[in-house]
Motif scaffolding. Sequence first.
Motif, PDB file in Angstrom:
ATOM      1  N   VAL A 218      40.914  22.454 -14.903  1.00 15.78           N
ATOM      2  CA  VAL A 218      39.483  23.030 -15.093  1.00 15.78           C
ATOM      3  C   VAL A 218      39.554  24.521 -15.497  1.00 15.78           C
ATOM      4  O   VAL A 218      39.120  25.070 -16.763  1.00 15.78           O
ATOM      5  N   GLY A 220      42.391  27.692 -16.318  1.00 11.88           N
ATOM      6  CA  GLY A 220      43.504  27.994 -16.770  1.00 11.88           C
ATOM      7  C   GLY A 220      44.430  28.673 -15.696  1.00 11.88           C
ATOM      8  O   GLY A 220      43.906  29.361 -14.993  1.00 11.88           O
ATOM      9  N   GLU A 225      44.793  34.635 -15.078  1.00 10.26           N
ATOM     10  CA  GLU A 225      43.389  33.892 -15.476  1.00 10.26           C
ATOM     11  C   GLU A 225      42.790  33.721 -14.400  1.00 10.26           C
ATOM     12  O   GLU A 225      41.373  33.997 -14.352  1.00 10.26           O
ATOM     13  N   ALA A 228      41.115  36.691 -13.112  1.00  9.64           N
ATOM     14  CA  ALA A 228      40.078  37.151 -14.093  1.00  9.64           C
ATOM     15  C   ALA A 228      38.659  36.273 -13.819  1.00  9.64           C
ATOM     16  O   ALA A 228      37.415  36.683 -13.653  1.00  9.64           O
TER      17      ALA A 228
ATOM     18  N   VAL B 169      31.739  37.718 -21.932  1.00  7.42           N
ATOM     19  CA  VAL B 169      32.670  37.769 -20.976  1.00  7.42           C
ATOM     20  C   VAL B 169      34.212  38.425 -21.164  1.00  7.42           C
ATOM     21  O   VAL B 169      34.565  38.461 -22.289  1.00  7.42           O
ATOM     22  N   PRO B 170      34.883  39.104 -20.203  1.00  8.91           N
ATOM     23  CA  PRO B 170      35.990  39.681 -20.534  1.00  8.91           C
ATOM     24  C   PRO B 170      36.815  38.718 -21.110  1.00  8.91           C
ATOM     25  O   PRO B 170      36.833  37.635 -20.943  1.00  8.91           O
ATOM     26  N   PRO B 172      40.070  38.013 -20.611  1.00  6.62           N
ATOM     27  CA  PRO B 172      40.955  37.024 -19.621  1.00  6.62           C
ATOM     28  C   PRO B 172      40.021  35.803 -19.020  1.00  6.62           C
ATOM     29  O   PRO B 172      40.501  34.777 -18.759  1.00  6.62           O
ATOM     30  N   VAL B 173      38.898  36.246 -18.995  1.00 11.80           N
ATOM     31  CA  VAL B 173      37.756  34.902 -18.244  1.00 11.80           C
ATOM     32  C   VAL B 173      37.723  34.042 -19.621  1.00 11.80           C
ATOM     33  O   VAL B 173      37.867  32.828 -19.083  1.00 11.80           O
ATOM     34  N   ALA B 175      40.039  33.315 -21.486  1.00  8.15           N
ATOM     35  CA  ALA B 175      41.235  32.221 -21.589  1.00  8.15           C
ATOM     36  C   ALA B 175      41.247  31.293 -20.425  1.00  8.15           C
ATOM     37  O   ALA B 175      41.537  30.140 -20.469  1.00  8.15           O
ATOM     38  N   ALA B 176      40.698  31.969 -19.133  1.00  7.96           N
ATOM     39  CA  ALA B 176      40.766  30.903 -17.954  1.00  7.96           C
ATOM     40  C   ALA B 176      39.852  29.841 -18.333  1.00  7.96           C
ATOM     41  O   ALA B 176      40.161  28.672 -17.821  1.00  7.96           O
ATOM     42  N   LEU B 177      38.929  30.088 -19.068  1.00  8.20           N
ATOM     43  CA  LEU B 177      37.919  28.782 -19.178  1.00  8.20           C
ATOM     44  C   LEU B 177      38.220  27.882 -20.366  1.00  8.20           C
ATOM     45  O   LEU B 177      37.512  26.797 -20.896  1.00  8.20           O
ATOM     46  N   PRO B 179      40.469  25.565 -20.747  1.00  9.32           N
ATOM     47  CA  PRO B 179      40.634  24.183 -20.374  1.00  9.32           C
ATOM     48  C   PRO B 179      39.251  23.565 -20.715  1.00  9.32           C
ATOM     49  O   PRO B 179      39.186  22.253 -21.064  1.00  9.32           O
ATOM     50  N   LEU B 180      38.178  24.308 -20.382  1.00  7.59           N
ATOM     51  CA  LEU B 180      36.755  23.277 -20.442  1.00  7.59           C
ATOM     52  C   LEU B 180      36.289  23.496 -21.848  1.00  7.59           C
ATOM     53  O   LEU B 180      35.206  22.654 -22.258  1.00  7.59           O
ATOM     54  N   GLN B 194      31.070  29.413 -17.594  1.00  2.00           N
ATOM     55  CA  GLN B 194      31.099  30.410 -16.475  1.00  2.00           C
ATOM     56  C   GLN B 194      29.981  29.899 -15.303  1.00  2.00           C
ATOM     57  O   GLN B 194      30.385  29.607 -14.206  1.00  2.00           O
TER      58      GLN B 194
END
Lengths: 257, 257
Positions: A218, A220, A225, A228, B169-170, B172-173, B175-177, B179-180, B194
């Motif tokens: 879900v 990264g 990441e 963040a 959204v920043p 890196p966020v 990037a973190a999201l 996979p979704l 988010q």
Amino acid sequence: MSETENTPAPVLRTARERARAEIHREILAAARRHLATEGASSLSVRAIARELGMVSSAVYRYVASRDDLLTQLIVEAYNALGAAAETREEAIDRCDFVGRFAAVCTAVREWALANPHEYALIYGTPVPGYDAPTETVAPAGRVSLLLARIVVEAALEQRVPAAIGEDAVPLPVHAALQPLRAVFPADVSDALIQRGVMVWTGLFGTVSFELFGQFRTVIGEGPGEREAFFAECVRRWALQSGIGVFAPDRSPEVEPV
Amino acid sequence: MSETENTPAPVLRTARERARAEIHREILAAARRHLATEGASSLSVRAIARELGMVSSAVYRYVASRDDLLTQLIVEAYNALGAAAETREEAIDRCDFVGRFAAVCTAVREWALANPHEYALIYGTPVPGYDAPTETVAPAGRVSLLLARIVVEAALEQRVPAAIGEDAVPLPVHAALQPLRAVFPADVSDALIQRGVMVWTGLFGTVSFELFGQFRTVIGEGPGEREAFFAECVRRWALQSGIGVFAPDRSPEVEPV
DNA sequence: TGTACATCAGTGAACGCGCGTTCACTGATGTAC
DNA sequence: TGTACATCAGTGAACGCGCGTTCACTGATGTAC
């Protein structure tokens, strides 16, 4: 070291008493180490004895039973987490509510990542057949109390208009929140308490999800990441709980209703 | 029953095959029962054999190992929860987004309360030494997918202004999201994703806290109180995720930022 | 339809393991005179 | 300061238990001719 300088600590006079206290500490340390590598369910009196080079029955001089040992570990874990959060929070300027809130959140997350099994012991599935005695209640509340204090202080001192008077809440919700009335000043609204509880569950829900693998497909896992994502969560929790800063030329950054 | 009427199901022709399938079902049922009374960590091949009146080695005709059995139970639990949520959600008018969202949330909570150990198996502390194989990933996503669909549909069809274009959204966020991104249409903003993730963690965090005893000294246990508190959570999650209804003469009930 | 062979579900004994807890003991440490 | 007794930390063996997994076996069910 002259004899006059280092008089033995007055609380523990005899060699026996000192040895006893030290071995007790060593037992807890070994238990913590075992917990960290093996997990809570495989924690056993015998394993600890083995690690300390004692015979298993000797441990019973220090610990009444396996459940007693578990209780001691649980209390220790709550206190370690609470202390970590408090230390980080104290270092922040008292008026920087968002900063204080963020300090608590990241302290919780980082402590959890550094001590995953201790975290699981207190916030994961309860150990079957064990139910926590009342002595665990107070240490368990340290982080929540810290969060509550920040939310309340922010509400009172930052004149966030929605925070105190704010929207009402259905009567049964008022009843459900009653146990928390002891923690909050009387003029704090039910709605603010509700927001606080939701932020509290959100914080630990997020940390648990990350730790227990629910984020695997879900969020990264690239460098920075998860941090963040978490920081963004913190930012929004701060807004939701009314801690969010007033931007001078904007309406307060809280969800209106 | 004439012989022509009930021809045996063509998929399982021989008596052996039918018996085998049935006993396999019985083994899983016994495992589920055992799970419900004893918890996951004390689940053992021998206990199941005992409950079915077999010898322990016989179970190995149906199950490769204890881990294999665990995997089957985990998949089953995810599917049971997913099915419960889907069934409840399907009964609601397609345009009533808040209703559909609430249906999913309450279905999750009620299934968890009714099947606490199965819930703990999938959302509690991971069983030490066991790591979930990939076959668990798809069933694990059913509830989240359902939630995501509701959020997206509400955002697209309800013209909630903040939901699509909304605040950025920043990086890196973002990037973190990533996979979704596979789950959401391309025009859905990172901010909405988010929010969706936060509501998802909030939901399961709340259910876990209630189930694992973290609410013991926090939320009242009087009749209807926990339900009322949960309903209030649901209401606010709906607002936070942008599902919340437009009140005709008010600004949209979403957190502005 | 009847017989010979193959399949395979379930048995029972055994392997080696770890667990919590009890108990009579020994010997070192502490205390009172 | 020296001796006699009390305390108590740690020992080692034993109790009865449950576990996962293997293996040679038996006898019923299924299949091919």
